[in-house]
Scaffold this motif. Sequence first.
Motif, PDB file in Angstrom:
ATOM      1  N   ASN A 191       1.170   6.305   2.579  1.00  0.00           N
ATOM      2  CA  ASN A 191       1.098   6.102   4.023  1.00  0.00           C
ATOM      3  C   ASN A 191       0.387   4.786   4.335  1.00  0.00           C
ATOM      4  OD1 ASN A 191       1.171   6.883   6.855  1.00  0.00           O
ATOM      5  ND2 ASN A 191      -1.033   7.199   6.657  1.00  0.00           N
ATOM      6  N   ALA A 192       0.943   4.022   5.265  1.00  0.00           N
ATOM      7  CA  ALA A 192       0.331   2.752   5.658  1.00  0.00           C
ATOM      8  C   ALA A 192      -0.645   2.993   6.805  1.00  0.00           C
ATOM      9  CB  ALA A 192       1.407   1.756   6.067  1.00  0.00           C
ATOM     10  N   GLY A 193      -1.696   3.725   6.521  1.00  0.00           N
ATOM     11  CA  GLY A 193      -2.678   4.077   7.540  1.00  0.00           C
ATOM     12  C   GLY A 193      -4.089   3.833   7.067  1.00  0.00           C
ATOM     13  N   LEU A 194      -5.037   4.142   7.931  1.00  0.00           N
ATOM     14  CA  LEU A 194      -6.441   3.837   7.666  1.00  0.00           C
ATOM     15  C   LEU A 194      -7.003   4.658   6.506  1.00  0.00           C
ATOM     16  CD1 LEU A 194      -8.591   1.963   8.954  1.00  0.00           C
ATOM     17  CD2 LEU A 194      -9.448   3.964  10.155  1.00  0.00           C
ATOM     18  N   THR A 195      -6.699   5.949   6.464  1.00  0.00           N
ATOM     19  CA  THR A 195      -7.256   6.806   5.413  1.00  0.00           C
ATOM     20  C   THR A 195      -6.766   6.377   4.033  1.00  0.00           C
ATOM     21  OG1 THR A 195      -7.337   8.675   6.950  1.00  0.00           O
ATOM     22  CG2 THR A 195      -7.531   9.179   4.616  1.00  0.00           C
ATOM     23  N   ASN A 196      -5.468   6.132   3.897  1.00  0.00           N
ATOM     24  CA  ASN A 196      -4.942   5.693   2.606  1.00  0.00           C
ATOM     25  C   ASN A 196      -5.443   4.300   2.248  1.00  0.00           C
ATOM     26  OD1 ASN A 196      -3.342   6.314   0.309  1.00  0.00           O
ATOM     27  ND2 ASN A 196      -1.773   4.894   1.043  1.00  0.00           N
ATOM     28  N   SER A 197      -5.691   3.465   3.263  1.00  0.00           N
ATOM     29  CA  SER A 197      -6.265   2.141   3.004  1.00  0.00           C
ATOM     30  C   SER A 197      -7.647   2.282   2.370  1.00  0.00           C
ATOM     31  CB  SER A 197      -6.377   1.340   4.304  1.00  0.00           C
ATOM     32  OG  SER A 197      -5.113   1.060   4.849  1.00  0.00           O
ATOM     33  N   TYR A 198      -8.451   3.173   2.934  1.00  0.00           N
ATOM     34  CA  TYR A 198      -9.801   3.369   2.402  1.00  0.00           C
ATOM     35  C   TYR A 198      -9.754   3.925   0.986  1.00  0.00           C
ATOM     36  CZ  TYR A 198     -14.625   4.983   2.048  1.00  0.00           C
ATOM     37  OH  TYR A 198     -15.912   5.201   1.627  1.00  0.00           O
ATOM     38  N   ARG A 199      -8.863   4.863   0.771  1.00  0.00           N
ATOM     39  CA  ARG A 199      -8.772   5.493  -0.544  1.00  0.00           C
ATOM     40  C   ARG A 199      -8.251   4.546  -1.616  1.00  0.00           C
ATOM     41  NH1 ARG A 199      -6.203  11.146   1.743  1.00  0.00           N
ATOM     42  NH2 ARG A 199      -8.176  12.297   1.996  1.00  0.00           N
ATOM     43  N   THR A 200      -7.355   3.633  -1.241  1.00  0.00           N
ATOM     44  CA  THR A 200      -6.707   2.798  -2.255  1.00  0.00           C
ATOM     45  C   THR A 200      -7.183   1.350  -2.286  1.00  0.00           C
ATOM     46  OG1 THR A 200      -4.873   2.268  -0.758  1.00  0.00           O
ATOM     47  CG2 THR A 200      -4.616   4.195  -2.174  1.00  0.00           C
ATOM     48  N   GLU A 236      -3.835  23.063   0.275  1.00  0.00           N
ATOM     49  CA  GLU A 236      -3.729  22.008  -0.732  1.00  0.00           C
ATOM     50  C   GLU A 236      -3.972  20.614  -0.154  1.00  0.00           C
ATOM     51  OE1 GLU A 236       0.190  22.491  -2.265  1.00  0.00           O
ATOM     52  OE2 GLU A 236      -0.235  24.404  -3.254  1.00  0.00           O
ATOM     53  N   GLU A 237      -4.356  20.521   1.099  1.00  0.00           N
ATOM     54  CA  GLU A 237      -4.543  19.213   1.716  1.00  0.00           C
ATOM     55  C   GLU A 237      -5.721  18.476   1.081  1.00  0.00           C
ATOM     56  OE1 GLU A 237      -3.077  17.108   3.085  1.00  0.00           O
ATOM     57  OE2 GLU A 237      -3.735  16.460   5.062  1.00  0.00           O
ATOM     58  N   ASN A 238      -5.570  17.150   0.908  1.00  0.00           N
ATOM     59  CA  ASN A 238      -6.633  16.338   0.328  1.00  0.00           C
ATOM     60  C   ASN A 238      -7.830  16.269   1.269  1.00  0.00           C
ATOM     61  OD1 ASN A 238      -5.134  15.623  -1.987  1.00  0.00           O
ATOM     62  ND2 ASN A 238      -4.084  14.004  -0.865  1.00  0.00           N
ATOM     63  N   LYS A 239      -8.994  16.399   0.719  1.00  0.00           N
ATOM     64  CA  LYS A 239     -10.224  16.308   1.503  1.00  0.00           C
ATOM     65  C   LYS A 239     -10.728  14.871   1.483  1.00  0.00           C
ATOM     66  CE  LYS A 239     -11.686  21.112   0.805  1.00  0.00           C
ATOM     67  NZ  LYS A 239     -11.652  21.504   2.224  1.00  0.00           N
ATOM     68  N   ILE A 263       0.814  -1.212   0.000  1.00  0.00           N
ATOM     69  CA  ILE A 263       0.000   0.000   0.000  1.00  0.00           C
ATOM     70  C   ILE A 263       0.850   1.264   0.000  1.00  0.00           C
ATOM     71  CG2 ILE A 263      -0.212   0.127   2.516  1.00  0.00           C
ATOM     72  CD1 ILE A 263      -3.095   1.081   2.102  1.00  0.00           C
ATOM     73  N   ARG A 264       2.089   1.161   0.461  1.00  0.00           N
ATOM     74  CA  ARG A 264       2.963   2.327   0.517  1.00  0.00           C
ATOM     75  C   ARG A 264       3.410   2.804  -0.861  1.00  0.00           C
ATOM     76  NH1 ARG A 264       7.105  -0.198   4.768  1.00  0.00           N
ATOM     77  NH2 ARG A 264       6.806  -1.885   3.259  1.00  0.00           N
ATOM     78  N   GLU A 265       3.081   2.023  -1.874  1.00  0.00           N
ATOM     79  CA  GLU A 265       3.404   2.402  -3.257  1.00  0.00           C
ATOM     80  C   GLU A 265       2.220   3.066  -3.954  1.00  0.00           C
ATOM     81  OE1 GLU A 265       4.729  -1.138  -5.137  1.00  0.00           O
ATOM     82  OE2 GLU A 265       6.468  -1.402  -3.820  1.00  0.00           O
ATOM     83  N   TYR A 266       1.137   3.275  -3.216  1.00  0.00           N
ATOM     84  CA  TYR A 266      -0.084   3.829  -3.810  1.00  0.00           C
ATOM     85  C   TYR A 266      -0.620   4.986  -2.966  1.00  0.00           C
ATOM     86  CZ  TYR A 266      -0.030  -0.450  -6.565  1.00  0.00           C
ATOM     87  OH  TYR A 266       0.347  -1.470  -7.406  1.00  0.00           O
ATOM     88  N   GLY A 267      -1.428   5.818  -3.581  1.00  0.00           N
ATOM     89  CA  GLY A 267      -2.057   6.927  -2.874  1.00  0.00           C
ATOM     90  C   GLY A 267      -1.046   7.864  -2.248  1.00  0.00           C
ATOM     91  N   LYS A 313     -11.784   6.922  -4.363  1.00  0.00           N
ATOM     92  CA  LYS A 313     -11.270   7.176  -5.699  1.00  0.00           C
ATOM     93  C   LYS A 313     -10.873   5.837  -6.317  1.00  0.00           C
ATOM     94  CE  LYS A 313      -9.620  11.793  -4.457  1.00  0.00           C
ATOM     95  NZ  LYS A 313      -8.454  12.704  -4.374  1.00  0.00           N
ATOM     96  N   LYS A 314     -10.092   5.848  -7.364  1.00  0.00           N
ATOM     97  CA  LYS A 314      -9.683   4.620  -8.029  1.00  0.00           C
ATOM     98  C   LYS A 314      -8.826   3.788  -7.074  1.00  0.00           C
ATOM     99  CE  LYS A 314      -8.616   4.999 -12.301  1.00  0.00           C
ATOM    100  NZ  LYS A 314      -7.872   5.351 -13.542  1.00  0.00           N
ATOM    101  N   THR A 315      -9.255   2.536  -6.842  1.00  0.00           N
ATOM    102  CA  THR A 315      -8.524   1.672  -5.928  1.00  0.00           C
ATOM    103  C   THR A 315      -7.351   1.010  -6.626  1.00  0.00           C
ATOM    104  OG1 THR A 315      -9.885  -0.255  -6.442  1.00  0.00           O
ATOM    105  CG2 THR A 315     -10.656   1.186  -4.669  1.00  0.00           C
ATOM    106  N   ILE A 316      -6.529   0.314  -5.848  1.00  0.00           N
ATOM    107  CA  ILE A 316      -5.382  -0.402  -6.412  1.00  0.00           C
ATOM    108  C   ILE A 316      -5.855  -1.402  -7.448  1.00  0.00           C
ATOM    109  CG2 ILE A 316      -3.535  -2.037  -5.886  1.00  0.00           C
ATOM    110  CD1 ILE A 316      -3.314  -0.726  -3.124  1.00  0.00           C
ATOM    111  N   GLU A 317      -6.913  -2.141  -7.131  1.00  0.00           N
ATOM    112  CA  GLU A 317      -7.427  -3.151  -8.066  1.00  0.00           C
ATOM    113  C   GLU A 317      -7.883  -2.511  -9.371  1.00  0.00           C
ATOM    114  OE1 GLU A 317     -10.190  -4.674  -5.068  1.00  0.00           O
ATOM    115  OE2 GLU A 317      -9.485  -6.672  -5.623  1.00  0.00           O
ATOM    116  N   GLN A 318      -8.580  -1.382  -9.279  1.00  0.00           N
ATOM    117  CA  GLN A 318      -9.045  -0.699 -10.485  1.00  0.00           C
ATOM    118  C   GLN A 318      -7.876  -0.169 -11.303  1.00  0.00           C
ATOM    119  OE1 GLN A 318     -11.582   2.102  -8.482  1.00  0.00           O
ATOM    120  NE2 GLN A 318     -13.449   0.928  -8.907  1.00  0.00           N
TER     121      GLN A 318
END
Length: 214
Positions: A41-50, A190-193, A34-38, A199-204
């Motif tokens: 960050n290996a956290g909950l928010t980036n997990s949900y987004r990716t 400029e922070e992401n909301k 997951i650290r290669e996407y979004g 958004k587009k997940t890793i699988e997509q």
Amino acid sequence: MTLTHFAIIAVCAYLLGSLSFAIIVSKVTLGKDIREYGSGNAGLTNSYRTMGAGKTLFVLLGDIAKGAAAVSIGALLAGPVGKLVAGIFVILGHMFPLYFGFRGGKGVLVGAVMLLLFDWRIFLIAFVLFFVAVALTRWISLGSILGAISFPITTLVFYNDPVLTAMAFGMAVAVIFMHRSNIARILRGEENKFFFKTKKTIEQSDRNGEENKK
């Protein structure tokens, strides 16, 4: 708390914290890091987004479990001080995981679990600040920072103990430090909301990449 108790709590909490479930879930279910996407960050928010909501549920449960286990060990061996020692080291493990090259998440979720198990009043105040900030701005990072700032203040108010307050202050500083890039983006506007629609997940992304190769 004896030195032996401190060592046991610190080692157990750090090793538990190093179980980065965002990385584990992404590697087990997707064969990806997951650290290669979004946001990287290996956290909950980036997990949900990716990875989407389904896989993020496993990340959530895993991180809650490790935080609860660490704080329970601390409480069993050394009471309230043990809880905070465990909290410090489980957060450090989450941020700098031994098993994953010392590059993990920002410690917000495990910190929240620690707050809840330490004192529900302190947790409630931090959560209200987090919720209001996110509701008004959609910035998860701002809510996390405000919640962290409240921790040493409420610890001082409710306990009036310099040792506990100093430990709370150290944890708050660590969480805020991990959000330094977010703070810079907030100041620039400029922070992401955050929105519940992913958004587009890793699988997509991988599926689209394969289709483009055809």
